[in-house]
Enzyme design. Structure first.
Site, PDB file in Angstrom:
ATOM      1  N   HIS A  97       0.808  -1.224   0.000  1.00 40.50           N
ATOM      2  CA  HIS A  97       0.000   0.000   0.000  1.00 40.50           C
ATOM      3  C   HIS A  97       0.842   1.275   0.000  1.00 40.50           C
ATOM      4  O   HIS A  97       0.326   2.353  -0.307  1.00 40.50           O
ATOM      5  CB  HIS A  97      -0.985   0.000   1.184  1.00 40.50           C
ATOM      6  CG  HIS A  97      -0.377   0.264   2.516  1.00 40.50           C
ATOM      7  ND1 HIS A  97      -0.085  -0.743   3.413  1.00 40.50           N
ATOM      8  CD2 HIS A  97      -0.010   1.408   3.135  1.00 40.50           C
ATOM      9  CE1 HIS A  97       0.423  -0.220   4.516  1.00 40.50           C
ATOM     10  NE2 HIS A  97       0.487   1.081   4.368  1.00 40.50           N
ATOM     11  N   ASP A 127       0.094  -7.539   1.318  1.00 39.11           N
ATOM     12  CA  ASP A 127       0.635  -6.194   1.508  1.00 39.11           C
ATOM     13  C   ASP A 127       2.160  -6.178   1.545  1.00 39.11           C
ATOM     14  O   ASP A 127       2.765  -5.465   2.336  1.00 39.11           O
ATOM     15  CB  ASP A 127       0.078  -5.552   2.781  1.00 39.11           C
ATOM     16  CG  ASP A 127       0.088  -4.031   2.699  1.00 39.11           C
ATOM     17  OD1 ASP A 127       0.303  -3.500   1.605  1.00 39.11           O
ATOM     18  OD2 ASP A 127      -0.102  -3.383   3.740  1.00 39.11           O
ATOM     19  N   SER A 201       4.713   2.189   8.101  1.00 37.51           N
ATOM     20  CA  SER A 201       4.391   1.079   7.199  1.00 37.51           C
ATOM     21  C   SER A 201       5.596   0.704   6.353  1.00 37.51           C
ATOM     22  O   SER A 201       6.202   1.560   5.705  1.00 37.51           O
ATOM     23  CB  SER A 201       3.235   1.463   6.281  1.00 37.51           C
ATOM     24  OG  SER A 201       2.042   1.590   6.998  1.00 37.51           O
TER      25      SER A 201
END
Length: 442
Positions: A97, A127, A201
């Site tokens: 993402h 992901d 992230s």
């Protein structure tokens, strides 16, 4: 007397792996971090996305009531973190993402040097994405065996929260095998209370000896803030996916070909099992790896390659991240006897996922990336239980979902993102054969 009561016994320096007797007077993580932090990078990615430019009602009489909104391209930028896992080849792992739909990816090392990155491949369902840069004198992080983690092990998160610069936080492994959260299609998360925020992230979760145990991915908290519940993709799971991307340029997902449930106290009692953890096989599908290997309904799967499996979700995630063609040894309880069944995984025919992980109203349908008859990309209803919630809202097998509340949907990741952003009534734009219709979720 008071001084004597408060006296403590010194801890031997040799018992603390991160204690440097020559440089430190107190225990410190600094020696380990000096080696690990150069391997964690900042990522800035840019791209263009299409937005619908709505036609104001006052002008609709000039264009007609059926006039369609104009599509307008607008630039967007994302920020996150990444981890160098191979210094010689310049491989960097991050989250899908962070770089999804981007055209340019800029990597900034801890020393300030910047490099343009090439996207080697990514997988939206787990992901995970793999990037590559051409640079010399890089530092990488060695991988730990994440299957050996225990709740209570120390964990250190390294990343770029809120794009303020590289930041280190510490905590412990709070839980293992977290799943059923609806964050990704294949979930087997490490949970940690090390502070993870937006921008972390794709960053590193490392052990006290400086080895990579996970890739920081998500948090559970109001308004995107840290409340001590963060999730990371285990390093073993990530490594399986990276190997496939390097070899094939994509993830060739392995599948067993079963449906099942988590073993709990009720199922353990019903099947007379000595364990309340693992996965119970509910159905074995025809012409699958499971049928070929001899798995049967009622089998209790309790381990993969000698390592315990705690739930069906964990089984699904581990199998789904192993490549097609891999041979695994399943520890099974059948009729009270423990046996080992070798299974050679077959390739998935598509990124089919159970729609309940995307939205409760879609429960009972199985979705995959697909296309309409005229070639529009969307999300296809591959299978449907006619007594399910999905059938109740009007979905049918072979329908292709192409929009949510008049926002374009091209794949499963799009559908999940659009549904997460919606409150109240949801209108699904569906193509059925040659016709379009809207189905309403209240």
């Amino acid at each position: 007397m008071l001084a004597a009561a408060l006296a403590v016994t010194p801890i031997a320096n040799a018992a603390i792996p991160w204690f440097d007797n020559n440089k430190q007077e107190t225990p410190s993580l600094a020696p380990m971090l000096e080696k690990a932090t150069p391997a964690v990078v900042n990522i800035s990615a840019t791209g263009m996305k299409q937005n619908k430019q709505q036609i104001p009602e006052v002008f609709r009489r000039f264009f007609g009531q059926n006039a369609q909104p104009r599509m307008q391209e607008q630039p967007f930028q994302t920020a996150g973190s990444g981890v160098i896992i191979d210094a010689k080849k310049g491989y960097i792992v991050t989250n899908h993402h962070v770089i999804a739909d981007t055209d340019e990816i800029l990597i900034t090392l801890k020393n300030g040097k910047q490099y343009e990155a090439k996207k080697l491949g990514s997988d939206s369902e787990t992901d995970v994405a793999l990037l590559q840069i051409e640079a010399e004198d890089l530092t990488d992080i060695p991988l730990a065996d994440s299957d050996k983690l225990r709740v209570g092990d120390f964990a250190i998160a390294i990343g770029n929260p809120f794009a303020i610069g590289q930041t280190v936080t510490s905590g412990i492994v709070s839980a293992l095998g977290r799943s059923g959260l609806g964050i990704e299609g294949y979930e087997n998360f490490i949970q940690t209370d090390a502070a993870i925020n937006s921008g972390n992230s794709g960053g590193a979760l490392v052990s006290l000896d400086g080895k990579l145990i996970g890739i920081n991915t998500a948090i559970l908290g109001p308004h995107g803030g840290n409340v001590g519940i963060g999730f990371a993709i285990p390093s073993n799971m990530m490594n399986n996916l990276v190997k496939q991307i390097v070899e094939f340029g994509e993830v060739k997902r392995g599948v067993l070909g079963i449906s099942g449930d988590n073993i709990d106290a009720g199922i353990a009692k019903a099947f007379d099992l000595s364990t309340s953890q693992g996965a119970i096989v509910r159905q074995v599908f025809e012409d699958t790896a499971a049928q070929e290997a001899g798995l049967k309904p009622g089998d209790a799967i309790i381990s993969i390659n000698g390592k315990a499996v705690n739930s069906f979700f964990e089984l699904r995630a581990k199998i789904g991240t192993m490549g097609a063609g891999a041979t695994v040894k399943l520890g099974v309880i059948r009729d009270g006897d423990k046996i080992t069944i070798p299974v050679t995984l077959r390739e998935s025919k598509g990124d089919n996922i159970k729609a309940s992980v995307i939205h409760p109203a879609l429960e009972g349908s199985e979705l995959t990336n697909g296309k309409t008859q005229d070639g529009q990309a969307g999300v296809e209803v591959k299978a449907l239980d006619k007594r399910s919630a999905a059938a109740a809202i009007g979905l049918q097998q072979d329908d292709v979902i192409i929009g949510v509340n008049r926002q374009r949907v091209e794949n499963l990741a799009d559908l999940r993102d659009k549904l997460e952003d919606q409150n109240g009534i949801i209108a699904l734009n569906v193509v059925r054969g040659r016709s379009q219709l809207y189905l309403v979720i209240r």
